[in-house]
Design an enzyme around this catalytic site. Structure first.
Site, short mmCIF file in Angstrom:
data_model
loop_
_atom_site.label_atom_id
_atom_site.label_comp_id
_atom_site.label_asym_id
_atom_site.label_seq_id
_atom_site.Cartn_x
_atom_site.Cartn_y
_atom_site.Cartn_z
N TYR A 429 -6.61 -101.49 -50.41
CA TYR A 429 -5.32 -101.95 -49.86
C TYR A 429 -5.24 -101.65 -48.37
O TYR A 429 -4.73 -102.43 -47.58
CB TYR A 429 -4.17 -101.25 -50.57
CG TYR A 429 -3.94 -101.69 -52.01
CD1 TYR A 429 -3.49 -102.99 -52.30
CD2 TYR A 429 -4.11 -100.82 -53.08
CE1 TYR A 429 -3.26 -103.39 -53.61
CE2 TYR A 429 -3.88 -101.22 -54.38
CZ TYR A 429 -3.46 -102.51 -54.65
OH TYR A 429 -3.23 -102.92 -55.93
N TYR A 439 0.23 -110.47 -42.22
CA TYR A 439 1.59 -109.94 -42.47
C TYR A 439 2.61 -110.52 -41.49
O TYR A 439 3.77 -110.76 -41.87
CB TYR A 439 1.57 -108.41 -42.44
CG TYR A 439 0.69 -107.85 -43.54
CD1 TYR A 439 1.09 -107.94 -44.87
CD2 TYR A 439 -0.56 -107.30 -43.27
CE1 TYR A 439 0.28 -107.47 -45.90
CE2 TYR A 439 -1.38 -106.84 -44.30
CZ TYR A 439 -0.95 -106.92 -45.61
OH TYR A 439 -1.76 -106.48 -46.63
N GLU A 555 1.08 -112.52 -52.63
CA GLU A 555 -0.18 -112.76 -51.91
C GLU A 555 -1.29 -112.50 -52.91
O GLU A 555 -1.78 -111.39 -53.04
CB GLU A 555 -0.26 -111.83 -50.69
CG GLU A 555 -1.34 -112.25 -49.72
CD GLU A 555 -2.73 -111.91 -50.21
OE1 GLU A 555 -3.32 -112.73 -50.97
OE2 GLU A 555 -3.23 -110.84 -49.86
N GLU A 564 -8.40 -116.29 -57.24
CA GLU A 564 -8.00 -114.98 -57.80
C GLU A 564 -6.81 -115.17 -58.73
O GLU A 564 -6.02 -114.26 -58.97
CB GLU A 564 -7.72 -113.98 -56.67
CG GLU A 564 -9.03 -113.57 -55.99
CD GLU A 564 -8.86 -112.57 -54.86
OE1 GLU A 564 -7.77 -112.00 -54.71
OE2 GLU A 564 -9.84 -112.37 -54.12
C1 LIG Z 1 -4.35 -109.18 -52.96
S1 LIG Z 1 -3.40 -107.85 -53.46
C2 LIG Z 1 -2.06 -107.93 -52.34
C3 LIG Z 1 -1.31 -106.66 -52.23
C4 LIG Z 1 -0.20 -106.66 -51.19
N1 LIG Z 1 0.81 -107.62 -51.48
C5 LIG Z 1 -0.76 -106.86 -49.82
O1 LIG Z 1 -0.56 -107.93 -49.24
O2 LIG Z 1 -1.41 -105.96 -49.28
C6 LIG Z 1 -2.69 -108.47 -54.95
C7 LIG Z 1 -1.88 -107.47 -55.69
O3 LIG Z 1 -1.31 -108.14 -56.80
C8 LIG Z 1 -1.40 -107.33 -57.95
N2 LIG Z 1 -1.40 -108.23 -59.08
C9 LIG Z 1 -2.30 -109.19 -59.36
N3 LIG Z 1 -1.96 -109.84 -60.46
C10 LIG Z 1 -0.79 -109.30 -60.90
C11 LIG Z 1 0.05 -109.56 -61.99
N4 LIG Z 1 -0.24 -110.50 -62.88
N5 LIG Z 1 1.15 -108.83 -62.11
C12 LIG Z 1 1.45 -107.86 -61.22
N6 LIG Z 1 0.68 -107.56 -60.17
C13 LIG Z 1 -0.43 -108.29 -60.00
C14 LIG Z 1 -2.70 -106.57 -57.76
O4 LIG Z 1 -2.71 -105.38 -58.51
C15 LIG Z 1 -2.66 -106.32 -56.27
O5 LIG Z 1 -1.95 -105.15 -56.01
#
Ligand SMILES: C[S@@+](CC[C@H](N)C(=O)[O-])C[C@H]1O[C@@H](n2cnc3c(N)ncnc32)[C@H](O)[C@@H]1O
Length: 810
Positions: A429, A439, A555, A564
């Protein structure tokens, strides 16, 4: 997101050679020029004193011949005697079958044949094979002798501990039947030599194109012996116009024959006149170990100083942006053996001061300059060295980010993230959060969305009138920060919900809520697809009551946008959205272009034995040393073509259909086209077929993938606004300059696909799903036109599939 992996760990691919030039560790982010000297008539490796002189002069390496004139004469005599005995028997010296007269055997190298011995410095030697060998010779006898010489020399160099050997390339390309026969023999000989010398790196020394005068200037065995014998030499007077790509064709054939060996490199001879850009970028993508510049490629300015054209300078600078920077080797610029020997005694001839601008005035400045070289003498070797060091200093410095981090990622293969099925670590992260551009764009999109909400006087879903914002997949909370910031900036109150399924990131979010967000954010640990919406009722109140979300921020994008599983996750949370709700992002598109990337292909081949899924994996990779196969600017067939789009929220009709299919019990891994039925996720399957136009023949190793996303768009009246992010090479600067969160994706082909001049490449791509996973399938075909309405299919890849490494939905 790009997998930052071990961002601070070892980045080098197995394709690296450890003795190629490294970066400057000083303050200026400029790669060091690894400068070498080659004397094509040198007979012996240099002694320590002479070698030291050249190093003092500013060279970093010097080539060493493996054998000497004694060996050359012995081999020449052997060939002469053998050809004479063939003639005596009344057989043509060019006959390929002489069962009664077996090919001569070249006796082993003796102490009189070489000045190269294993020493402490052997490792630093760059050996040069005898330039007179001619494996491509139309005379089978000379070809056989040359092959034996090559094997003896590389075997001996390998014994001495040399690391790199330069081998003169074929003197002709496969443009005539005679030389194509020779090229096949040459390629096979190199493959054999790679086995003979298992520790050596091989550099095939070949012209960028067949510019007259650019070939080896040493007479080949064939040329020498054709003065005495009627060898089947080709009539060069019949040579047609220069075929710019023929030398590259030869190199392509040699390395294909050698199965893209990681120890096989190319050394390109720079011509006096640089060819069209398409050929330059073709060579840029190759594993170029060195660029050689002969004295003739230099011009003399009015002050009689050697210099290179602006195009040559630009080309060298371009190659120096590579992580594996090629060496530059100056050929026959002196000093010759006699001068060197004298210098070893007097120790006074060479001095090297650091050159400045004034040393290399423009042609017009030079005309009136004070620093005119006196005596009208030939340039000294130190003039060439100073000039090359000056070129080194005129490189555009790399940015700190590029120099310290990004260059390590060049062409380095990473497995795509699976943020849905895996839980990311804090360090991952943290790397995401290091890219302010993404961002900033999200913040701008959220501000525009809030402004629009206020301006249109929309009802919100909260009792307080605050706009209800949910950040789905919050990670460690950077988008929550930006949502709160956007609210402050616009004066539009918000009620923020942070939804995250990663239990560890959830703890971090709770802590930030207390320490930084004054408890204003409601943090929920759940898979967004199971979230029922903002809880309105009190915790112990029954039945529970849930509200709706006005702005959903997420995101979940991958390098190919949807890889993804953003579509599947956002579909799964759509039930909590208010009727007018906004999704940030509101849409995203995936884009492709076929590319040549020999380095990555070599890397993949070397991994494929141990990992059977190597060629099934769409790799995340900072594509750098690549060449695009198609041409730009063809109407209707751009270099980067859009494959498909996803929009959120999905239209009502699609939603109803998805619900109906889900109710029929199809969800859970039993539906989907590959299962012979229509699954509940079928609306997220895609297919697209696009055509690319190619002008110059070449080879394709796979498909480069990029994405674009509209985070927020308002099309109303005068208030048109669009906030976007993009990795599309032609549009990233305009939409999200310097964004580094995503590297491109690479869909590999198991077997390189060749295409001729003026051909068309058709790419078919599928996004497939079976309700429990999502994968891609891709196929590339090459066509050419044979008549006004007739196309001929020339080659096709297999149907490639990433099903074995599919993204899991569950
Ligand atoms: C690419 S990261 C982005 C994190 C943050 N928003 C950032 O921009 O730094 C995607 C995040 O979505 C979460 N995630 C993915 N699929 C999810 C789901 N079905 N429900 C909840 N969280 C989810 C992952 O655990 C991860 O923390």
């Amino acid at each position: 997101m790009t997998n930052p992996g071990d961002i601070y760990g070892t980045m080098a691919t197995s394709a690296d050679v450890d003795d190629i030039s490294t970066r400057n560790d000083g303050n200026c982010n400029i790669p060091i020029l690894y400068l070498g000297q080659h004397d094509s008539i040198r007979q012996q490796p240099l002694g320590d004193l002479a070698y030291g002189h050249l190093l003092n002069l500013g060279f970093t390496f010097v080539t060493a011949p493996i054998t000497n004139g004694n060996y050359h004469n012995r081999v020449l005599d052997l060939a002469k005697d053998h050809l004479a005995s063939i003639e005596q028997q009344g057989v043509s010296v060019n006959t390929t079958h002489t069962p009664s007269i077996p090919d001569p055997v070249v006796p082993p190298i003796t102490a009189e044949d070489t000045g190269l011995y294993p020493t402490l410095s052997s490792k630093s030697y760059t050996a040069y094979c005898s330039p007179w060998i001619d494996i491509c010779s139309p005379s089978p006898v000379i070809s056989s002798i040359s092959r034996q010489v090559l094997n003896q020399e590389v075997n001996y160099a390998n014994f001495c501990g040399v690391r790199t050997v330069i081998i003169p390339g074929p003197r002709q390309d496969a443009t005539t039947p005679v030389s194509s026969d020779g090229l096949a023999r040459y390629s096979r000989a190199i493959k054999e030599a790679l086995n003979v010398a298992p520790r050596l790196n091989f550099v095939i020394h070949i012209p960028m194109y067949r510019e007259p005068g650019l070939e080896e200037n040493i007479s080949s065995l064939t040329a020498t012996l054709s003065r005495t014998f009627k060898l089947g030499t080709e009539d060069s007077s019949k040579a047609g116009p220069i075929d710019l790509f023929s030398a590259w064709d030869s190199w392509d054939q040699i390395r294909s024959f050698c199965e893209y060996s990681l120890r096989l490199f190319v050394g390109i001879r720079l011509p006096k006149i640089l060819p069209e850009r398409a050929l330059q970028t073709r060579w840029f993508a190759e594993p170029v170990h060195l660029i050689s510049i002969s004295k003739d490629s230099f011009q003399l300015n009015k002050s009689k100083f050697p210099c290179l054209s602006r195009d040559h300078q630009d080309l060298i600078h371009e190659f120096y942006t590579l992580k594996n920077t090629p060496w530059v080797m100056l050929c026959d610029v002196g000093p010759d053996a006699a001068t060197l020997a004298k210098a070893s005694i007097t120790d006074g001839e060479f001095d090297l001061k650091v050159p400045g601008e004034a040393d290399f005035p423009s042609l017009s400045e030079a005309h009136s300059s004070r620093s005119v070289k006196t005596g009208g003498s030939k340039p000294a070797v130190s003039d060439y060295v100073k000039y090359m060091r000056w070129i080194e200093g005129t490189q555009e410095p790399l940015s700190d980010l590029e120099y310290n981090t990004l260059s390590s990622f060049q062409d380095w293969l990473q497995s795509p993230l699976q943020p849905l099925s895996d839980n990311l670590e804090s360090a991952t992260y943290e790397v995401f959060e290091g890219d302010p551009v993404k961002y900033n764009q999200y913040e701008a999109a959220t501000m525009e969305a809030l402004r629009w909400w206020k301006k249109t006087n929309r009802k919100t879903s909260s009792a307080s009138g605050a706009v209800v914002v949910a950040v789905a997949g919050s990670g460690r909370g950077p988008l929550v920060d930006r949502a709160l910031k956007a609210s402050r900036a616009t004066g539009v109150p918000v009620e923020v919900w942070a939804i995250e399924k990663n239990p560890n990131a959830y703890v971090y979010l709770l802590r930030r809520n207390v320490l930084e967000w004054s408890g204003k954010v409601t943090v929920v640990r759940t898979d967004m697809r199971s979230w029922k919406g903002p809880l309105l009722s009190k915790l112990d109140e029954a039945p529970e009551k849930y509200g709706q979300v006005d702005i959903l921020i997420s995101e979940l994008l991958g390098s190919f946008a949807d890889n993804e599983l953003s579509p599947e996750c956002l579909d799964g949370i759509q039930h909590v959205l208010a009727p007018d709700a906004i999704s940030i992002p509101s849409s995203y598109t995936a884009h492709l272009s076929p590319i040549a990337t020999p380095r990555i292909y070599s890397d993949l081949l070397s991994r494929a034995t141990a990992d059977k899924t190597t060629f099934d994996t769409p790799w995340v990779v900072r594509l750098f040393q690549i060449d695009f196969a198609a041409v730009r600017g063809v109407p209707g067939h751009p270099l980067f073509q859009e494959m498909w789009e996803f929009s959120h929220p999905m239209p009502k009709a699609t939603w109803d259909q998805m619900i109906a299919r889900g109710k029929s019990g199809l969800i859970g891994g039993v539906g989907g086209s590959m299962e012979g039925s229509v699954g509940a996720n079928e609306h997220n399957a895609r297919f697209s077929r696009v055509k690319f136009v190619c002008l110059n023949r070449g080879v394709i190793h796979g498909l480069a993938g990029y994405f674009e996303s509209t985070l927020f768009e308002c099309k109303d009246g005068d208030d048109k606004v669009k906030v976007e992010i993009s990795t599309h090479p032609e549009r990233i600067d305009q939409k999200s300059k310097d964004m580094i969160s995503w590297f491109p994706i690479f869909f590999p082909l198991k077997r390189p696909l060749h295409y001729p001049d003026d051909s068309e490449i058709e790419v078919s791509m599928w996004r497939q799903t079976d309700d429990k996973s999502v994968w891609y399938e891709w196929m590339v075909e090459a066509y050419c036109w044979t008549g006004q309405n007739k196309r001929l299919k020339l080659d096709s890849s297999d149907l490639c599939s990433s099903r074995s490494v599919a993204c899991k939905m569950l």
